[in-house]
Design an enzyme around this catalytic site. Sequence first.
Site, mmCIF file in Angstrom:
data_model
loop_
_atom_site.group_PDB
_atom_site.id
_atom_site.type_symbol
_atom_site.label_atom_id
_atom_site.label_comp_id
_atom_site.label_asym_id
_atom_site.label_seq_id
_atom_site.Cartn_x
_atom_site.Cartn_y
_atom_site.Cartn_z
ATOM 1 N N LYS A 45 9.199 2.765 2.028
ATOM 2 C CA LYS A 45 10.079 1.684 2.492
ATOM 3 C C LYS A 45 10.286 0.623 1.418
ATOM 4 O O LYS A 45 11.406 0.232 1.118
ATOM 5 C CB LYS A 45 9.496 1.013 3.752
ATOM 6 N N THR A 46 9.189 0.184 0.842
ATOM 7 C CA THR A 46 9.295 -0.865 -0.174
ATOM 8 C C THR A 46 10.036 -0.311 -1.394
ATOM 9 O O THR A 46 10.851 -0.996 -2.017
ATOM 10 C CB THR A 46 7.887 -1.372 -0.551
ATOM 11 N N ASP A 230 11.376 -7.035 3.761
ATOM 12 C CA ASP A 230 10.285 -6.058 3.825
ATOM 13 C C ASP A 230 9.317 -6.469 4.940
ATOM 14 O O ASP A 230 9.274 -7.640 5.325
ATOM 15 C CB ASP A 230 9.542 -6.027 2.474
ATOM 16 N N GLU A 231 8.550 -5.545 5.458
ATOM 17 C CA GLU A 231 7.555 -5.812 6.511
ATOM 18 C C GLU A 231 8.189 -6.558 7.687
ATOM 19 O O GLU A 231 7.650 -7.546 8.194
ATOM 20 C CB GLU A 231 6.380 -6.647 5.955
ATOM 21 N N GLN A 261 2.544 -0.887 12.117
ATOM 22 C CA GLN A 261 1.787 -1.755 11.217
ATOM 23 C C GLN A 261 1.966 -3.229 11.565
ATOM 24 O O GLN A 261 1.781 -4.107 10.709
ATOM 25 C CB GLN A 261 2.196 -1.514 9.768
ATOM 26 N N ARG A 610 -3.971 2.944 3.376
ATOM 27 C CA ARG A 610 -3.977 2.337 2.035
ATOM 28 C C ARG A 610 -4.500 3.346 1.007
ATOM 29 O O ARG A 610 -4.353 3.163 -0.195
ATOM 30 C CB ARG A 610 -4.877 1.086 1.962
HETATM 31 N N1 LIG Z 1 10.507 9.866 -3.407
HETATM 32 C C1 LIG Z 1 9.342 9.526 -3.917
HETATM 33 N N2 LIG Z 1 8.821 10.239 -4.927
HETATM 34 C C2 LIG Z 1 7.623 9.913 -5.450
HETATM 35 N N3 LIG Z 1 6.873 8.882 -5.029
HETATM 36 C C3 LIG Z 1 7.349 8.140 -4.032
HETATM 37 C C4 LIG Z 1 8.596 8.417 -3.421
HETATM 38 N N4 LIG Z 1 8.780 7.488 -2.453
HETATM 39 C C5 LIG Z 1 7.712 6.677 -2.452
HETATM 40 N N5 LIG Z 1 6.843 7.058 -3.401
HETATM 41 C C6 LIG Z 1 5.535 6.430 -3.699
HETATM 42 O O1 LIG Z 1 4.774 6.428 -2.498
HETATM 43 C C7 LIG Z 1 3.976 5.261 -2.396
HETATM 44 C C8 LIG Z 1 4.295 4.534 -1.118
HETATM 45 O O2 LIG Z 1 5.572 3.917 -1.212
HETATM 46 P P1 LIG Z 1 5.857 2.497 -0.600
HETATM 47 O O3 LIG Z 1 4.778 1.560 -0.958
HETATM 48 O O4 LIG Z 1 7.242 2.130 -0.923
HETATM 49 O O5 LIG Z 1 5.722 2.856 0.949
HETATM 50 P P2 LIG Z 1 5.893 1.908 2.194
HETATM 51 O O6 LIG Z 1 6.617 2.686 3.212
HETATM 52 O O7 LIG Z 1 6.451 0.612 1.780
HETATM 53 O O8 LIG Z 1 4.377 1.746 2.640
HETATM 54 P P3 LIG Z 1 3.735 0.607 3.556
HETATM 55 O O9 LIG Z 1 4.169 0.921 4.953
HETATM 56 O O10 LIG Z 1 2.285 0.785 3.393
HETATM 57 O O11 LIG Z 1 4.268 -0.694 3.081
HETATM 58 C C9 LIG Z 1 4.264 4.464 -3.637
HETATM 59 O O12 LIG Z 1 3.296 4.765 -4.616
HETATM 60 C C10 LIG Z 1 5.617 4.956 -4.061
HETATM 61 O O13 LIG Z 1 5.834 4.784 -5.439
HETATM 62 MG MG LIG Z 2 5.707 -1.354 1.881
#
Ligand SMILES: Nc1ncnc2c1ncn2[C@@H]1O[C@H](COP(=O)(O)OP(=O)(O)OP(=O)(O)O)[C@@H](O)[C@H]1O
Ligand SMILES: [Mg+2]
Length: 772
Positions: A45-46, A230-231, A261, A610
Site C-alpha cells: 500500500k505504501t 496512508d494508514e 490494522q 512486521r
Molecule cells: N510489487 C512488488 N515487488 C517487490 N516488492 C514489493 C512489491 N510491492 C511491495 N513490495 C515490498 O513489500 C514490502 C511491503 O510493502 P509496503 O510497506 O508498501 O506494504 P504496506 O501494504 O504498506 O504494509 P503495511 O500494511 O504494513 O503498512 C516492502 O518491502 C515493499 O518494498
Molecule cells: Mg504501509
Amino acid sequence: MQFDAFTQTDPRLVALVEALNPAQREAVTAPSEHRLVLAGAGSGKTRVLTHRIAWLMAVEGVSAHSVLAVTFTNKAANEMRGRIEQLVNVPVRAMWVGTFHGTAHKLLRLHWREAKLPQNFQILDADDQQRLVKRVLKGLEMAEDRFPPKMVTGWINAQKEEGRRPHQMADQGDYSQRQLVRAYTAYQQACEAQGLVDFAELLLRAYELFRDQPAVREHYHRKFRHVLVDEFQDTNTLQYLWLRLLCGPEAKIFAVGDDDQSIYGWRGAKVENIQKLSRDYPGIELVRLEQNYRSTGTILKAANGLIAHNSGRLGKNLWTEDREGEAIQLYAAYNEYDEAEFVVNRMRDYLDGHGRYSDLAVLYRSNAQSRVLEEMLIRARLPYRIYGGLRFFERMEVKDALAWLRLLVNRDDDGSFERALTTPPRGVGATSLEKLRAFAKQHELSLWKAARSGSAALGRTSGALGLFLDQIDLLDQQTRELPLAAKMEKLIERSGLKEHYKKEKGEQAEARLENLDELINAAKSFERPEEEGLDPVLNFLTHAALEAGEGQANAGEEAVQLMTLHSAKGLEFPVVFMVGLENGLFPSMRAVDEGNLEEERRLCYVGITRARQQLTISYAETRRIHGVEQICAPSQFLKEIPSETLVETRPRAAVLRSSFGVQSGRGGYGGGGFGGGGAPRSGLGSGYEHGNAWRERQQEGYNLSRPALSAKMTAEVGYGGYKLGQRVSHPSFGEGTILSFDGEGERTRVEIRFANAGTKWLMLAMAKLSPL
Ligand SMILES: Nc1ncnc2c1ncn2[C@@H]1O[C@H](COP(=O)(O)OP(=O)(O)OP(=O)(O)O)[C@@H](O)[C@H]1O
Ligand SMILES: [Mg+2]
C-alpha cells in the site's frame, strides 16, 4: 495514460512500473479518480502510494505543488519524500508531505490572520497545556480533587478531536459536565489571550479555517488536486472531516488502509471512516491488493489465521509467492529475565551469521517491558535504540521516583532535591525556589541545608519547605529497615507520585504507572542475596545512573530496534521478536475489560506482519508485577495462531543458564520433562533445541494452567525432592508455592511465594520446609 506506451519510451518509467504487480500497477497508473486501496499488511500500500505520486509527476505532468500526502509519522513522511525524489529524480521540496498535525501547523502559520491567531503563535506541548489547565481551574475555584487537571486536559482534548467547541455544549449535561465546559471555555480564552495553540487545537483550527474562510478553502481547492493518505484506517473524526473540506471538487482522493490494522480506536480513531469514505464519494474505485511481498508463507499464514478470529472484517485474502520459510519459534520463558536472555542469545546467533543490528526488532505491548530487555542488551553490549520513546531509566516518572530515593540517601543532592520538591507539585513556586537557590549559593550550602537553616531570608516559603523536609526525614525513618523493593514502593506511594500520575488518566498515565511498577521490579532484582555486603540501594542507584547513559545508539548508528507494537505500524524488519504474549499483558487486561479484544488482536496482527523472514514469539511463565512474581497464562492469541506455523524452542539440557539468580531455577527443566522433544535442532539458536511439545499441548486442548504446566515440566527433576510449582509449608511464613531454585547442592536456594508473607529466597538446606 496507459503505462504500456511508456515502457517502450522512457527507461525510468519502465523502472517505475516494473516493480509493481498488475493490481498495484493498475492503482498506480489508472486515470485520476477517487480511489481507496484496501489491502492487508505488506501488500504494498505504501509503495503504491509513493509510486502513484511519482507516476502523477512523471507521466501526468502533475506539479509537486498540487500534491498533498499525509502519513502517520514524520519519519514516514521523510522516507516517502526521499523515495519519490529517487523515483522522479528531481527534488520535490514544494510538495506537501507530512502528518495531519504537521500539515495543520503549516497551514496555520501561512494563514494565521484568517485563523485568527497572532503571527507568532506558540505551540503548547502536553506539559505546558497541563500547567495552563491547572491555573485555569484554580482561577475558577474548581477543586483539584474533583477535577484533576490531567483529567480535565484529556477531556478538553477529546472534545477538540470530535470538533466540539464550548459554546456548542453550553447548558448540556449534568453539573460535572457543565463545570468541564466552564473550564474548557476559560482555558480557551487563556490560550487565545496568550497566543497559544495545543496539539488538538492545531487540527481543529485548521478545520475551522477551511470551514469558515471560503477564500482560503478555494485557494487550496485550486492548489491540491491530489490528496493521498496512508494508514487511512486510523484517522479520527476531525481528521476525516478536515480531509473532506480540503478536497475541492477537482481534487482526487487516494486513500490506502487496512481495517485489520486499526489500532488507535482508544485514541479516537474511527475505522468506520473507511465506509464513510465510500459513502461520501459514491464513485470511489476500490482497489484490493492481495499479494504480500513482505513475509514468508509461514508468517503470513500465522497472521491470517489469527485475524480470522475477528468479526465484522471487510475481508481479504492475503497470499505470498515467497517460500514457506522457517517456522515461527515459540519460547516459553521461565520469567522475564529468561525471556530477555533468550532474545539476546538469538540475536547473537543471527549477528554471528553477519546479520546487521538494524535487521532486528523487539516488539512489546507495554513500554515498561523494555527495562529487562535493555538490561540484557547492555550486558551483551548490543547497541539498541528505542524507537519513538525513551530508555527506561530516562523516562520522566522513573527519574522522579529515583530522585526521592537519592534524596533519602544523600540530602545534599541538589538535583534530586529540586526534582522531589517540585514533583509532585507542593506549592513551592519558582520564585521561592529561586530565593532558596540564591541563599544556598551565597552561604555555600546545599539546598537541603539552606532550607533547614530556617533562615528568615526564605520568607513565606519556609512553611511549605519545612513540611517537605519533615516528610523526607520521616520517610527515611519509616523505610530505613525495609528491603529495597518495599522501600521503593513506599516512596512511590508516599511521595504522592503514584497519585500524581494516576490523575493523568488514559493510556499515557497507564504507561507511567506501569513504569513505576517496573521500577519496583527492578529494585527487587537488586535484593539478590549473593550481593550481600554491597548496599543494595547504592548499587541500584548506580545501576540506574549508568544504564541511563549507556547502550543507546546514536542517531544513524546501526542498532537493534525496540518499540511498542503501536509504534511498529507500517515498519518491517527481517527478524522480529514479539515478547510477553501473556493474558493480561497482551491482550492487556484493560483492553479486555473494556471490550476491546478485537483491537488487541489487530495489534497482534500488526506485530506478526512486521516480520520478513524470522519471527520469534515468547511468553513468560512467571513475571514480576508490583515486585511480586506472578504466574502467567499464555496469551489466548497463541491458541489462535495455526499450530502448524509454530515450533517450540527450549534450552538444551547442557545449557543451564546462570547469570540472573532468579531464573536459573529453570535449569531443572532442560533435562526433559517438558513435552516431547526429539525434533531435529535448527541451525539457529545454538543453545536451544526445538520440539513439538507445543503441538502436543495444543492437541491436549492447551488448557493447562500455569502451575500445572510448571509441575509437568519439572516432573522428573527437582532439588532435594522439591519441584517447581510445588506447594510447601514453612514454620514461620506458612504455606507457599516454589517459584524457582538457584545454585546447587548445599548451596541451593529456593524462591517461594508465601500466601501471607510475600515472596522470599531461602537456603533450601536450612529452610525447614515440608511438602504439602
Ligand atoms: N510489487 C512488488 N515487488 C517487490 N516488492 C514489493 C512489491 N510491492 C511491495 N513490495 C515490498 O513489500 C514490502 C511491503 O510493502 P509496503 O510497506 O508498501 O506494504 P504496506 O501494504 O504498506 O504494509 P503495511 O500494511 O504494513 O503498512 C516492502 O518491502 C515493499 O518494498
Ligand atoms: Mg504501509
